[in-house]
Design a protein around this motif. Structure first.
Motif, mmCIF file in Angstrom:
data_model
loop_
_atom_site.group_PDB
_atom_site.id
_atom_site.type_symbol
_atom_site.label_atom_id
_atom_site.label_comp_id
_atom_site.label_asym_id
_atom_site.label_seq_id
_atom_site.Cartn_x
_atom_site.Cartn_y
_atom_site.Cartn_z
ATOM 1 N N PRO A 1 0.568 -1.044 0.145
ATOM 2 C CA PRO A 1 0.051 0.141 0.225
ATOM 3 C C PRO A 1 1.526 1.506 -0.339
ATOM 4 O O PRO A 1 1.923 0.539 0.357
ATOM 5 C CB PRO A 1 -0.998 -0.472 1.738
ATOM 6 C CG PRO A 1 -0.098 -0.972 2.302
ATOM 7 C CD PRO A 1 0.801 -1.929 1.585
ATOM 8 N N GLY A 2 0.557 2.281 -0.355
ATOM 9 C CA GLY A 2 1.121 3.491 -0.528
ATOM 10 C C GLY A 2 0.882 4.756 -1.202
ATOM 11 O O GLY A 2 0.634 5.730 -0.981
ATOM 12 N N HIS A 3 0.223 4.440 -2.480
ATOM 13 C CA HIS A 3 0.014 5.083 -3.637
ATOM 14 C C HIS A 3 -1.504 6.069 -3.875
ATOM 15 O O HIS A 3 -2.673 5.071 -2.409
ATOM 16 C CB HIS A 3 -0.763 4.701 -4.891
ATOM 17 C CG HIS A 3 0.643 4.561 -5.780
ATOM 18 N ND1 HIS A 3 1.476 5.688 -6.379
ATOM 19 C CD2 HIS A 3 2.092 3.714 -5.774
ATOM 20 C CE1 HIS A 3 2.598 4.927 -6.647
ATOM 21 N NE2 HIS A 3 2.710 2.662 -7.047
ATOM 22 N N SER A 4 -2.251 6.469 -3.691
ATOM 23 C CA SER A 4 -3.554 7.222 -3.556
ATOM 24 C C SER A 4 -4.326 7.303 -4.511
ATOM 25 O O SER A 4 -4.919 8.240 -4.678
ATOM 26 C CB SER A 4 -2.898 8.446 -3.229
ATOM 27 O OG SER A 4 -2.414 9.280 -3.307
ATOM 28 N N GLY A 5 -3.730 6.280 -5.734
ATOM 29 C CA GLY A 5 -4.922 6.343 -6.655
ATOM 30 C C GLY A 5 -4.862 4.935 -7.686
ATOM 31 O O GLY A 5 -3.934 4.349 -7.695
ATOM 32 N N PRO A 6 -5.507 4.521 -8.071
ATOM 33 C CA PRO A 6 -5.578 3.517 -8.928
ATOM 34 C C PRO A 6 -4.017 3.643 -9.437
ATOM 35 O O PRO A 6 -3.277 4.283 -10.767
ATOM 36 C CB PRO A 6 -7.179 4.395 -10.589
ATOM 37 C CG PRO A 6 -7.289 4.650 -9.564
ATOM 38 C CD PRO A 6 -6.272 5.644 -8.974
ATOM 39 N N VAL A 7 -3.622 2.007 -9.660
ATOM 40 C CA VAL A 7 -2.689 2.158 -10.203
ATOM 41 C C VAL A 7 -2.660 2.082 -11.308
ATOM 42 O O VAL A 7 -2.643 1.356 -12.447
ATOM 43 C CB VAL A 7 -1.790 0.831 -9.492
ATOM 44 C CG1 VAL A 7 -0.348 0.555 -9.626
ATOM 45 C CG2 VAL A 7 -1.463 0.883 -7.702
ATOM 46 N N GLY B 1 3.590 2.858 -11.023
ATOM 47 C CA GLY B 1 3.376 4.380 -10.974
ATOM 48 C C GLY B 1 1.613 4.158 -10.775
ATOM 49 O O GLY B 1 0.817 2.861 -11.282
ATOM 50 N N ALA B 2 1.315 5.718 -10.220
ATOM 51 C CA ALA B 2 -0.689 5.263 -10.487
ATOM 52 C C ALA B 2 -1.062 6.969 -10.602
ATOM 53 O O ALA B 2 0.068 7.695 -10.834
ATOM 54 C CB ALA B 2 -0.677 5.203 -8.769
ATOM 55 N N LYS C 1 1.587 6.632 -17.549
ATOM 56 C CA LYS C 1 0.882 5.972 -18.443
ATOM 57 C C LYS C 1 2.180 4.669 -18.871
ATOM 58 O O LYS C 1 1.767 3.160 -18.906
ATOM 59 C CB LYS C 1 0.530 6.173 -19.646
ATOM 60 C CG LYS C 1 -0.014 7.501 -19.631
ATOM 61 C CD LYS C 1 -1.658 6.599 -18.893
ATOM 62 C CE LYS C 1 -2.749 7.578 -19.682
ATOM 63 N NZ LYS C 1 -4.538 6.987 -18.473
ATOM 64 N N SER C 2 2.990 4.049 -18.374
ATOM 65 C CA SER C 2 4.006 3.345 -18.718
ATOM 66 C C SER C 2 5.981 3.151 -17.474
ATOM 67 O O SER C 2 6.033 4.298 -17.345
ATOM 68 C CB SER C 2 4.375 3.536 -20.350
ATOM 69 O OG SER C 2 5.582 2.206 -20.662
#
Length: 505
Positions: A390-396, A411-412, A440-441
């Motif tokens: 966990p750690g991102h705050s948006g869709p991966v 990336g997210a 995106k990539s």
């Protein structure tokens, strides 16, 4: 010399001559005099209107009356002229406005007609493509619906494979995966001790510039390249998937299209080039994964592993199996030769869509990204979730494993790239990008020395220091795919501006 009327002493507008007195008259005045008196006004001799002879003159100019030579008269004449000019100008402006409105209406009608024609043409093309691919699809789906290990009543030919139709991970398959992983781990440890001599140095990489750009690979009516991949055995061959539903194989060296593969009914969001065969793979929101022959230019297999959009695709190191993720919350492991789904798993406790998937270099574990910001690590043999990041705050949106097998980049939609240590299972570096940056990539080069990020622009970082060495903003749209050539000899990118670009010294 001007003619003068013998009656009014002014220049006549319609001059005529009397044969009786040989005098010039204004016809209007002499006719009126004859009607009242019947004689010539100069010598009183009998005269009739029929005897009058018209005089042909070219545009007689009436001299100004003496009263017109005064200052007030001249000013009045100038004022009259000015008024006439203004009225004429006003009339011209009205005519111009009317003409503009008529032209605008005509252009609107023309534009509307063009849109209708374009839409109809698109529908006709789509119908033809669907008709052309109907028979090949029917022939390929039939063997998938009834795999050998399933009872005869397991499905009918032509129907998508049900969730429950799974061949299973046989001991032979698991042993094959284990043997391949052992070989790869040994090779990776040997490679990890030294950096390839042919690898481009950082100081040279920082000098890279755009050397080529190709914009004609995909349809201009539905612009956008959504994914790309390079052939591992020949990085001159580039594979792209577009919003126009097509898969294109492009030769960088020859600068020409090798094959255009048509069959998907929706945009193509993931593509992979097989490392040793002339075969490519593609996935789409139409819920299918297609296997294509580049030389034949046709679809040779359709894998129906999901019931919703396929969001991620990764080829196992053996070259025989595909990993796929989907919005139906499942990941699937499929045999590319038979099109059969070997296993299909979901995290029932999480209950969220999967957004991407990627094999670890040794092929025994893999990672998936989710729409609720989680990165999940799975054990392929046991089909279990062994770690979560966990750690991102948006869709991966993208994940990538380093060649050394120790690092995972993710990336997210929170404008950041996070680096994870798979040995310590923790985040050791976060690269904060600009506000609203869309990742995106992500891709590591073959040696694991460089990490490329594609999104709002292109950025290349050197691993371990994680410092930026390159930044390109040549694309006019989002960058949806980046890839390194052999030993980072060049960098390629594709974007929503429908262009494929190459960068090198």
């Amino acid at each position: 010399m001007s003619l003068v009327c013998a009656i009014s002493n002014e220049v006549p507008e319609h001059p005529c001559v009397s044969p009786v007195s040989n005098q010039v008259f204004e016809r209007r005045l002499i006719e009126k005099f004859i009607a009242e008196n019947g004689v010539d006004p100069m010598n009183s001799q009998p005269l009739s209107e029929e005897q009058l002879i018209d005089i042909k003159v070219s545009h007689p100019i009436r001299p100004k009356a003496p009263s017109s030579t005064s200052i007030p008269a001249i000013l009045k004449a100038l004022q009259d002229e000015w008024d006439a000019v203004m009225l004429h100008s006003f009339t011209l402006r009205q005519q111009l406005q009317t003409t503009r409105q008529e032209l605008s209406h005509a252009l609107y009608q023309h534009d509307a007609a063009c849109r209708v024609i374009a839409r109809l043409t698109k529908e006709v093309t789509a119908a033809r493509e669907a008709l052309a691919t109907l028979k090949p699809q029917a022939g390929l789906v039939a063997p998938q619906a009834m795999p050998a290990s399933q009872p005869a009543g397991g499905g009918s030919g032509g129907e998508p494979m049900e969730v429950s139709v799974q061949v299973g991970m046989t001991p032979e398959i698991i042993q094959k995966l284990q043997d391949k992983a052992t070989v790869l781990t040994t090779e990776r440890k040997k490679r990890g001790k030294t950096v390839p001599e042919e690898l481009v140095r950082t100081e040279d990489l920082s000098k890279y510039r755009q050397v080529a750009s190709h914009a004609g690979l995909h349809s201009a009516s539905v612009p956008g390249i959504l994914c790309m991949d390079l052939c591992p055995s020949d990085t001159n061959k580039v594979l792209t998937g577009g919003a126009d539903k097509n898969v294109v194989v492009f030769d960088k060296k020859e600068e020409q299209i090798i094959a255009t593969l048509k069959g998907h009914t929706k945009k193509v969001t993931s593509v992979i080039y097989h490392p040793s065969q002339s075969v490519v793979f593609s996935a789409s929101p139409d819920s299918t994964i297609r296997v294509w022959s580049v030389t034949g230019g046709n679809c040779i297999q359709v894998v129906r592993a999901h019931e919703a959009s396929v969001t991620g695709l990764s080829l196992h190191a053996t070259g025989d199996y595909l990993l796929s993720s989907s919005e139906d919350q499942y990941w699937a492991f499929s045999d590319i030769q038979t099109g059969q789904v070997l296993t299909k798993v979901t995290d029932e406790a999480a209950g969220v869509a999967l957004t991407c998937a990627q094999f670890h270099p040794d092929g025994l574990i893999f990672g998936t990204g989710t729409s609720d910001s989680q990165i999940k690590i799975w054990d392929l043999k046991e089909r279990t979730n062994v770690a979560n990041f966990p750690g991102h705050s948006g869709p991966v949106t993208s994940i990538a494993f380093s060649e050394n097998g120790y690092y995972l980049a993710t990336g997210a939609q929170d404008s950041s790239v996070k680096l994870w240590d798979l040995r310590k299972l923790k985040n050791f570096k976060t690269i904060a990008l600009d506000n609203n940056y869309e990742v995106k990539s992500l891709v590591f080069d073959q040696s694991g020395t460089y990490l490329a990020v594609g999104g709002s622009d292109i950025r290349v970082y050197i691993c371990k220091q994680w410092s930026e060495v390159l930044n390109f903003s040549d694309h006019s749209g989002l960058v949806t795919g980046v890839a390194f050539g052999d030993n980072a000899q060049f960098l390629s990118s594709a974007g929503m501006d429908r262009s494929l670009k190459f960068y090198s010294l």
